[in-house]
Design an enzyme around this catalytic site. Structure first.
Site, PDB file in Angstrom:
ATOM      1  CE  LYS A  15      -3.883  -2.307   2.384  1.00 59.44           C
ATOM      2  NZ  LYS A  15      -4.766  -2.259   3.575  1.00 59.44           N
TER       3      LYS A  15
ATOM      4  CE1 TYR B 159      -9.250  -3.345   0.497  1.00 55.75           C
ATOM      5  CE2 TYR B 159      -8.535  -1.273  -0.487  1.00 55.75           C
ATOM      6  CZ  TYR B 159      -8.262  -2.414   0.254  1.00 55.75           C
ATOM      7  OH  TYR B 159      -6.986  -2.607   0.754  1.00 55.75           O
TER       8      TYR B 159
ATOM      9  CG  PHE C 112     -13.353   1.508   7.434  1.00 57.32           C
ATOM     10  CD1 PHE C 112     -12.781   0.964   6.294  1.00 57.32           C
ATOM     11  CD2 PHE C 112     -14.049   0.663   8.292  1.00 57.32           C
ATOM     12  CE1 PHE C 112     -12.882  -0.405   6.010  1.00 57.32           C
ATOM     13  CE2 PHE C 112     -14.169  -0.709   8.009  1.00 57.32           C
ATOM     14  CZ  PHE C 112     -13.577  -1.234   6.860  1.00 57.32           C
TER      15      PHE C 112
ATOM     16  NE  ARG D 243      -6.335 -12.442   4.988  1.00 60.67           N
ATOM     17  CZ  ARG D 243      -7.032 -11.303   5.035  1.00 60.67           C
ATOM     18  NH1 ARG D 243      -6.932 -10.418   4.046  1.00 60.67           N
ATOM     19  NH2 ARG D 243      -7.826 -11.047   6.053  1.00 60.67           N
TER      20      ARG D 243
ATOM     21  CB  THR E  76      -7.540  -6.606   9.502  1.00 65.34           C
ATOM     22  OG1 THR E  76      -7.908  -7.707   8.666  1.00 65.34           O
ATOM     23  CG2 THR E  76      -7.948  -5.301   8.840  1.00 65.34           C
TER      24      THR E  76
ATOM     25  NE  ARG F 171      -2.119  -6.054   7.053  1.00 65.25           N
ATOM     26  CZ  ARG F 171      -3.258  -6.586   6.624  1.00 65.25           C
ATOM     27  NH1 ARG F 171      -3.862  -7.540   7.318  1.00 65.25           N
ATOM     28  NH2 ARG F 171      -3.800  -6.175   5.478  1.00 65.25           N
TER      29      ARG F 171
ATOM     30  CG  ASN G 178      -3.583  -2.563   7.068  1.00 68.00           C
ATOM     31  OD1 ASN G 178      -3.514  -1.980   5.979  1.00 68.00           O
ATOM     32  ND2 ASN G 178      -4.566  -3.383   7.364  1.00 68.00           N
TER      33      ASN G 178
ATOM     34  CG  HIS H 212      -4.909  -6.351  -0.443  1.00 69.80           C
ATOM     35  ND1 HIS H 212      -6.141  -6.367   0.175  1.00 69.80           N
ATOM     36  CD2 HIS H 212      -4.981  -7.239  -1.468  1.00 69.80           C
ATOM     37  CE1 HIS H 212      -6.933  -7.225  -0.469  1.00 69.80           C
ATOM     38  NE2 HIS H 212      -6.254  -7.760  -1.469  1.00 69.80           N
TER      39      HIS H 212
ATOM     40  CD  GLU I 198      -8.521  -9.317  -3.775  1.00 66.77           C
ATOM     41  OE1 GLU I 198      -7.343  -9.578  -3.435  1.00 66.77           O
ATOM     42  OE2 GLU I 198      -9.412  -9.043  -2.946  1.00 66.77           O
TER      43      GLU I 198
HETATM   44  P1  IDP Z   1      -7.749  -7.072   5.191  1.00 72.40           P
HETATM   45  O1  IDP Z   1      -6.931  -6.025   4.478  1.00 72.40           O
HETATM   46  O2  IDP Z   1      -6.986  -7.674   6.341  1.00 72.40           O
HETATM   47  O3  IDP Z   1      -8.315  -8.111   4.264  1.00 72.40           O
HETATM   48  P2  IDP Z   1     -10.422  -5.899   5.289  1.00 72.40           P
HETATM   49  O4  IDP Z   1     -11.435  -6.127   6.347  1.00 72.40           O
HETATM   50  O5  IDP Z   1     -10.647  -6.510   3.945  1.00 72.40           O
HETATM   51  O6  IDP Z   1      -8.989  -6.321   5.889  1.00 72.40           O
HETATM   52  O7  IDP Z   1     -10.275  -4.319   5.122  1.00 72.40           O
HETATM   53  C1  IDP Z   1      -9.531  -3.775   4.057  1.00 72.40           C
HETATM   54  C2  IDP Z   1      -8.677  -2.653   4.589  1.00 72.40           C
HETATM   55  O8  IDP Z   1      -9.524  -1.610   5.069  1.00 72.40           O
HETATM   56  C3  IDP Z   1      -7.782  -2.994   5.778  1.00 72.40           C
HETATM   57  O9  IDP Z   1      -6.556  -3.618   5.399  1.00 72.40           O
HETATM   58  C4  IDP Z   1      -7.565  -1.652   6.408  1.00 72.40           C
HETATM   59  O10 IDP Z   1      -6.552  -0.904   5.722  1.00 72.40           O
HETATM   60  C5  IDP Z   1      -8.915  -0.973   6.163  1.00 72.40           C
HETATM   61  N1  IDP Z   1      -9.760  -1.125   7.343  1.00 72.40           N
HETATM   62  C6  IDP Z   1     -10.434  -2.218   7.741  1.00 72.40           C
HETATM   63  N2  IDP Z   1     -11.123  -1.991   8.870  1.00 72.40           N
HETATM   64  C7  IDP Z   1     -10.877  -0.696   9.193  1.00 72.40           C
HETATM   65  C8  IDP Z   1     -11.307   0.142  10.267  1.00 72.40           C
HETATM   66  O11 IDP Z   1     -12.047  -0.268  11.166  1.00 72.40           O
HETATM   67  N3  IDP Z   1     -10.840   1.427  10.247  1.00 72.40           N
HETATM   68  C9  IDP Z   1     -10.014   1.909   9.288  1.00 72.40           C
HETATM   69  N4  IDP Z   1      -9.588   1.148   8.266  1.00 72.40           N
HETATM   70  C10 IDP Z   1     -10.003  -0.135   8.212  1.00 72.40           C
HETATM   71 MG    MG Z   2      -9.762  -7.940   2.773  1.00 67.90          MG
END
Ligand code: IDP
Ligand code: MG
Length: 159
Positions: free
Chosen positions: A20, A60, A68, A96, A102, A113, A123, A126, A137
């Site tokens: 990212k 997304y 968010f 993963r 996450t 992470r 974070n 991805h 994807e």
């Molecule tokens: P992942 O990246 O671990 O698969 P997802 O739930 O798919 O997690 O969310 C995608 C991205 O959205 C996360 O990597 C993070 O950058 C962002 N994200 C997820 N939940 C939150 C939140 O509660 N606040 C702010 N950003 C979030």
């Molecule tokens: Mg995800």
């Protein structure tokens, strides 16, 4: 299928891994590539790019209703990303695990992470969350343009 072909098809699993904008800015591109390479996974696609908001919204799409979401799209379009397709046996699930949770504060040390970031909205990387989304994807980000080649180290990585 011959036995060897069944084995081979398992090794053809692909996942979409992206560094990212914060990971790029913090100089972690090489570190993230190194971990996947050292593990034995095969890089079949890699490009630096600045994805459009529309492209990120597609990527997304499942998070569209989240509060968010606007912040996420802004963060993800704040600079270039490095998009990658990685191939190998169980690469989605293992990828993963290598990324960590996450929320980085819930990620174990030793994960990407868990070693390099703190906030969920910064974070750094991805990774696809299922074999299906891995395929989807990689198709979304690379179309047909991933490489099909065999690693000469394959017999050293797979039994
Ligand atoms: P992942 O990246 O671990 O698969 P997802 O739930 O798919 O997690 O969310 C995608 C991205 O959205 C996360 O990597 C993070 O950058 C962002 N994200 C997820 N939940 C939150 C939140 O509660 N606040 C702010 N950003 C979030
Ligand atoms: Mg995800």
């Amino acid at each position: 299928f011959h036995r060897s072909e069944v084995k081979m098809s398992g090794q053809k699993e692909v996942t979409f891994i992206m560094v990212k904008p914060d990971g790029v800015q913090r100089g972690l591109v090489g570190e993230i590539i190194k971990r996947f390479e050292s593990r034995g996974f095969q890089l079949v696609g890699c490009k630096m790019m600045s994805p459009s908001k529309e492209h990120l919204e597609k990527h997304y799409a499942d998070l569209k209703s989240k509060s968010f979401f606007p912040g996420l799209i802004k963060y993800m379009s704040s600079g270039p990303v490095v998009a990658m397709a990685w191939q190998g046996k169980s690469v989605v699930k293992t990828g993963r695990a290598m990324l960590g949770a996450t929320n980085p504060l819930e990620s174990n040390p030793g994960t990407i992470r868990g070693d390099f970031c703190i906030d969920i909205g910064r974070n750094i990387c991805h990774g696809s969350d299922s074999v299906e989304s891995g395929k989807h994807e990689v198709e979304l980000w690379f179309g047909e343009k991933t490489e099909d080649y065999s690693l000469c180290t394959e017999s050293m990585i797979y039994e």
